[in-house]
Motif scaffolding. Sequence first.
Motif, PDB file in Angstrom:
ATOM      1  N   TRP A   1       6.574  15.613   9.648  1.00 53.99           N
ATOM      2  CA  TRP A   1       5.184  15.678   9.779  1.00 53.99           C
ATOM      3  C   TRP A   1       5.098  14.107   9.192  1.00 53.99           C
ATOM      4  N   ILE A   2       5.449  14.150   8.088  1.00 47.45           N
ATOM      5  CA  ILE A   2       5.138  12.818   7.780  1.00 47.45           C
ATOM      6  C   ILE A   2       5.256  11.464   8.120  1.00 47.45           C
ATOM      7  N   ARG A   3       7.322  11.823   8.554  1.00 44.87           N
ATOM      8  CA  ARG A   3       7.670  10.982   9.048  1.00 44.87           C
ATOM      9  C   ARG A   3       7.398  10.356  10.564  1.00 44.87           C
ATOM     10  N   ASP A   4       6.690  11.210  11.243  1.00 46.96           N
ATOM     11  CA  ASP A   4       6.509  11.148  11.805  1.00 46.96           C
ATOM     12  C   ASP A   4       5.093   9.800  11.746  1.00 46.96           C
ATOM     13  N   TYR A   5       3.901  10.736  11.472  1.00 45.93           N
ATOM     14  CA  TYR A   5       2.991  10.319  10.976  1.00 45.93           C
ATOM     15  C   TYR A   5       2.947   9.096  10.128  1.00 45.93           C
ATOM     16  N   ALA A   6       3.791   8.704   9.308  1.00 48.17           N
ATOM     17  CA  ALA A   6       4.135   6.720   8.792  1.00 48.17           C
ATOM     18  C   ALA A   6       4.648   5.912   9.694  1.00 48.17           C
ATOM     19  N   ALA A   7       6.031   6.801  10.982  1.00 50.17           N
ATOM     20  CA  ALA A   7       5.889   5.603  12.002  1.00 50.17           C
ATOM     21  C   ALA A   7       5.158   5.084  12.380  1.00 50.17           C
ATOM     22  N   ALA A   8       3.988   5.923  13.238  1.00 48.36           N
ATOM     23  CA  ALA A   8       3.159   5.609  14.327  1.00 48.36           C
ATOM     24  C   ALA A   8       2.299   5.169  13.287  1.00 48.36           C
TER      25      ALA A   8
ATOM     26  N   MET B   1       0.917  -1.329  -0.225  1.00 47.72           N
ATOM     27  CA  MET B   1       0.046   0.395   0.038  1.00 47.72           C
ATOM     28  C   MET B   1       0.730   1.221   0.022  1.00 47.72           C
ATOM     29  N   ALA B   2       0.950   2.464  -0.677  1.00 48.06           N
ATOM     30  CA  ALA B   2       1.382   4.123  -1.051  1.00 48.06           C
ATOM     31  C   ALA B   2       0.556   4.581  -0.878  1.00 48.06           C
ATOM     32  N   LEU B   3       1.359   5.511  -0.260  1.00 47.00           N
ATOM     33  CA  LEU B   3       0.068   6.675   0.732  1.00 47.00           C
ATOM     34  C   LEU B   3       0.968   8.051  -0.085  1.00 47.00           C
ATOM     35  N   ASP B   4       0.169   8.798  -0.377  1.00 46.76           N
ATOM     36  CA  ASP B   4       0.655  10.637  -0.535  1.00 46.76           C
ATOM     37  C   ASP B   4      -0.182  11.069   0.107  1.00 46.76           C
ATOM     38  N   ILE B   5       0.710  11.294   1.502  1.00 49.50           N
ATOM     39  CA  ILE B   5      -0.474  11.691   2.734  1.00 49.50           C
ATOM     40  C   ILE B   5       0.167  13.436   3.172  1.00 49.50           C
ATOM     41  N   GLY B   6      -1.203  14.136   2.675  1.00 47.32           N
ATOM     42  CA  GLY B   6      -1.329  15.357   2.741  1.00 47.32           C
ATOM     43  C   GLY B   6      -1.923  16.220   4.070  1.00 47.32           C
ATOM     44  N   GLU B   7      -1.269  16.909   4.376  1.00 52.77           N
ATOM     45  CA  GLU B   7      -2.511  17.962   5.344  1.00 52.77           C
ATOM     46  C   GLU B   7      -4.029  17.653   5.001  1.00 52.77           C
ATOM     47  N   LYS B   8      -4.701  17.759   4.451  1.00 51.84           N
ATOM     48  CA  LYS B   8      -5.808  17.609   3.619  1.00 51.84           C
ATOM     49  C   LYS B   8      -6.563  16.094   3.576  1.00 51.84           C
TER      50      LYS B   8
ATOM     51  N   LEU C   1       7.471  11.014   0.407  1.00 52.21           N
ATOM     52  CA  LEU C   1       7.879  12.161   0.532  1.00 52.21           C
ATOM     53  C   LEU C   1       8.427  12.915  -0.178  1.00 52.21           C
ATOM     54  N   PRO C   2       7.406  14.429   0.601  1.00 53.52           N
ATOM     55  CA  PRO C   2       8.486  15.565  -0.621  1.00 53.52           C
ATOM     56  C   PRO C   2       9.103  16.155  -0.147  1.00 53.52           C
ATOM     57  N   LEU C   3      10.114  15.432  -1.433  1.00 53.76           N
ATOM     58  CA  LEU C   3      11.517  16.356  -1.293  1.00 53.76           C
ATOM     59  C   LEU C   3      11.939  17.720  -2.662  1.00 53.76           C
ATOM     60  N   GLU C   4      12.288  19.023  -2.376  1.00 52.59           N
ATOM     61  CA  GLU C   4      12.580  19.647  -2.647  1.00 52.59           C
ATOM     62  C   GLU C   4      13.598  19.088  -4.041  1.00 52.59           C
ATOM     63  N   LEU C   5      13.839  20.377  -5.044  1.00 57.63           N
ATOM     64  CA  LEU C   5      13.813  19.769  -5.868  1.00 57.63           C
ATOM     65  C   LEU C   5      15.262  19.486  -6.012  1.00 57.63           C
ATOM     66  N   ASN C   6      16.412  19.920  -5.828  1.00 60.03           N
ATOM     67  CA  ASN C   6      17.726  19.810  -5.154  1.00 60.03           C
ATOM     68  C   ASN C   6      18.296  18.738  -3.870  1.00 60.03           C
ATOM     69  N   GLY C   7      16.949  17.500  -3.544  1.00 56.14           N
ATOM     70  CA  GLY C   7      17.365  16.371  -3.338  1.00 56.14           C
ATOM     71  C   GLY C   7      16.913  16.881  -2.112  1.00 56.14           C
ATOM     72  N   THR C   8      16.595  17.689  -1.016  1.00 55.11           N
ATOM     73  CA  THR C   8      16.969  18.082   0.416  1.00 55.11           C
ATOM     74  C   THR C   8      14.999  17.908   0.921  1.00 55.11           C
TER      75      THR C   8
ATOM     76  N   ASP D   1      -4.999  12.300  -5.848  1.00 52.29           N
ATOM     77  CA  ASP D   1      -4.216  12.023  -4.705  1.00 52.29           C
ATOM     78  C   ASP D   1      -4.168  10.518  -4.674  1.00 52.29           C
ATOM     79  N   ALA D   2      -5.467   9.725  -4.291  1.00 51.04           N
ATOM     80  CA  ALA D   2      -5.173   8.129  -5.064  1.00 51.04           C
ATOM     81  C   ALA D   2      -3.975   7.684  -6.427  1.00 51.04           C
ATOM     82  N   VAL D   3      -4.561   8.765  -7.760  1.00 54.10           N
ATOM     83  CA  VAL D   3      -3.782   8.326  -8.303  1.00 54.10           C
ATOM     84  C   VAL D   3      -2.215   8.754  -8.486  1.00 54.10           C
ATOM     85  N   ALA D   4      -1.974  10.174  -8.354  1.00 52.56           N
ATOM     86  CA  ALA D   4      -0.102  10.528  -7.317  1.00 52.56           C
ATOM     87  C   ALA D   4      -0.004   8.791  -6.621  1.00 52.56           C
ATOM     88  N   ALA D   5      -0.230   8.747  -5.892  1.00 47.16           N
ATOM     89  CA  ALA D   5      -0.477   7.337  -4.630  1.00 47.16           C
ATOM     90  C   ALA D   5       0.351   6.304  -5.664  1.00 47.16           C
TER      91      ALA D   5
END
Length: 173
Positions: free
Chosen positions: A96-103, A27-34, A82-89, A143-147
């Motif tokens: 927040w996503i790391r914490d949410y995913a771990a929980a 199962m893949a998740l694209d987690i957003g605020e909404k 994970l939403p990385l910046e274009l420079n990879g950072t 969001d489901a298609v992005a996932a």
Amino acid sequence: MLQLLPILWYKEGVDEEPVPPAGRRIMALDIGEKRIGVALSDETQLIARSYEVLPRTSRRADFARLAEIAAQENVGFLVVGLPLELNGTEGPLVPWIRDYAAALAAALHLPHTFWDETFTSQQASASLRARGVTAREQRGRLDAVAAAFILQDYLDARRGGLAPLPPASDETR
């Protein structure tokens, strides 16, 4: 076509990235605020498909619905975008996503990994537009298609040797 790179998985005291169990869905998740976009692999772990867009309400409600999906669909592994910046950072939502995913992974008793989700929303929007879906109609599906794009990239990378494959079963040896 843009080649997405894997996010290195890390957990203190663990040397190797977890491996999805053979014969179970990923199962893949694209987690957003909404919203949370949900995608599933087939049981052979070759093909991803969008599954559902879950409106976020509370962790308790989100986790309950995701636990339902995991149980109904024989899920054995999570891939979280994970939403990385274009420079990879790492972008501002990553902690927040790391914490949410771990929980979530702990609540579902499932191993998980992270995968770069850069440009997946744009890919999803272009894919839906190509199928005649208007921008207004995309809101409930994007969001489901992005996932699914996150998951398919992960699955393709596994076949290409960039992510671990499940151990061969006795039937395939």
